[in-house]
Design a protein around this motif. Structure first.
Motif, PDB file in Angstrom:
ATOM      1  N   LEU A 266      -3.928   7.872   5.909  1.00 26.15           N
ATOM      2  CA  LEU A 266      -4.139   6.889   4.854  1.00 26.15           C
ATOM      3  C   LEU A 266      -3.184   7.187   3.711  1.00 26.15           C
ATOM      4  O   LEU A 266      -2.652   8.292   3.592  1.00 26.15           O
ATOM      5  CB  LEU A 266      -5.588   6.937   4.348  1.00 26.15           C
ATOM      6  N   GLU A 267      -2.989   6.175   2.860  1.00 24.75           N
ATOM      7  CA  GLU A 267      -2.107   6.347   1.714  1.00 24.75           C
ATOM      8  C   GLU A 267      -2.702   5.626   0.508  1.00 24.75           C
ATOM      9  O   GLU A 267      -3.186   4.501   0.625  1.00 24.75           O
ATOM     10  CB  GLU A 267      -0.718   5.772   2.026  1.00 24.75           C
ATOM     11  N   LEU A 268      -2.679   6.298  -0.633  1.00 24.38           N
ATOM     12  CA  LEU A 268      -2.931   5.620  -1.898  1.00 24.38           C
ATOM     13  C   LEU A 268      -1.577   5.199  -2.445  1.00 24.38           C
ATOM     14  O   LEU A 268      -0.613   5.975  -2.402  1.00 24.38           O
ATOM     15  CB  LEU A 268      -3.608   6.554  -2.904  1.00 24.38           C
ATOM     16  N   ILE A 269      -1.495   3.983  -2.983  1.00 22.35           N
ATOM     17  CA  ILE A 269      -0.222   3.501  -3.517  1.00 22.35           C
ATOM     18  C   ILE A 269      -0.446   2.761  -4.826  1.00 22.35           C
ATOM     19  O   ILE A 269      -1.421   2.010  -4.975  1.00 22.35           O
ATOM     20  CB  ILE A 269       0.512   2.608  -2.477  1.00 22.35           C
ATOM     21  N   TRP A 270       0.418   3.016  -5.789  1.00 24.95           N
ATOM     22  CA  TRP A 270       0.386   2.344  -7.098  1.00 24.95           C
ATOM     23  C   TRP A 270       1.724   1.675  -7.322  1.00 24.95           C
ATOM     24  O   TRP A 270       2.780   2.277  -7.108  1.00 24.95           O
ATOM     25  CB  TRP A 270       0.117   3.348  -8.216  1.00 24.95           C
ATOM     26  N   PHE A 271       1.680   0.395  -7.738  1.00 25.81           N
ATOM     27  CA  PHE A 271       2.901  -0.371  -7.967  1.00 25.81           C
ATOM     28  C   PHE A 271       3.170  -0.530  -9.457  1.00 25.81           C
ATOM     29  O   PHE A 271       2.276  -0.933 -10.208  1.00 25.81           O
ATOM     30  CB  PHE A 271       2.791  -1.764  -7.341  1.00 25.81           C
TER      31      PHE A 271
END
Length: 236
Positions: A97-102
């Motif tokens: 899984l990955e947490l991502i912030w844009f």
């Protein structure tokens, strides 16, 4: 599979759905404990967060297996994903899984709407591939997805993100024409392509993940895929 007993739970995060399947009477193979991001069975879900530091702190309050050293920031000179922040980890079964912030100039508009939620939705699923042009023919030319962006991620940032020394990866982002969850093609230049998916893996193995695509005309698409030599894992 004939005689299989399956418990299915559907979860929603924002606009997106994830379906969990537990085979009650069949023991599936586990995900290899030494899996790496360049192995050709690699696939992760990218969960969008509104605040990476808060999300990371929340995640650390649980017993998770990290992949990344800490949340990583893509260098700003990378036009496609510069200043994006990400952190990779594994769930209790070993799925990636990955947490991502844009940042404001990256990602879909909906990720920048005012919201008091910390976890916003699922932006894409990323999969390791052996050949970019071959995969583009399938996902773009046959399935009709459109290209969103292309980039090359490398240097120490990518190595710390993947826990893969010397990692350099060519990334091609695709998305359905009408929007929705995207697919990222991960073509590892360094350290090169990983192990192929074992031929004896089945749909009931823990390692099995799939993406469900909604289409306008199933029969027409199936005929197109068959004419292009695509093999199906179940009768249609």
């Amino acid at each position: 599979m004939t005689g299989a007993k399956i418990r299915i739970i559907t979860l929603r995060l924002g606009d997106e759905l994830i379906e969990l399947r537990e085979y009650l009477n069949i023991q599936g193979k586990p995900i290899p404990s030494d899996s790496q991001s360049n192995d050709l069975w690699f696939q992760h879900l990218a969960i969008v967060v509104s605040d990476m530091d808060r999300a990371y702190a929340h995640l650390r309050s649980f017993s998770i297996e990290p992949i990344s050293v800490t949340p990583q920031t893509i260098p700003h000179e990378n036009k496609a994903s510069g200043s994006v922040r990400a952190f990779k980890f594994k769930d209790s079964d070993g799925h990636d899984l990955e947490l991502i912030w844009f940042p404001p100039d990256k990602g879909q508009d909906k990720w920048h709407q005012n919201s008091d939620r910390l976890f916003l939705g699922i932006d894409h699923s990323a999969i390791a591939i052996s050949n970019t042009e071959q995969s583009l023919h399938f996902y773009r030319d046959l399935l009709g997805m459109q290209m969103d962006s292309r980039s090359v991620n490398w240097r120490a940032t990518q190595s710390r993100l993947d826990n893969l020394p010397g990692a350099e990866v060519k990334i091609t982002a695709l998305r359905p024409v009408q929007g929705g969850v995207g697919i990222e093609l991960l073509d590892y230049i360094l350290p090169g392509k990983g192990r192929p998916m074992p031929s004896d893996w089945k749909s009931y193995d823990i390692a099995h993940m799939q993406i469900e695509l909604v289409v306008n005309n199933l029969e027409q698409l199936v005929d197109k895929l068959r004419r292009n030599g695509v093999q199906f894992v179940s009768p249609l």
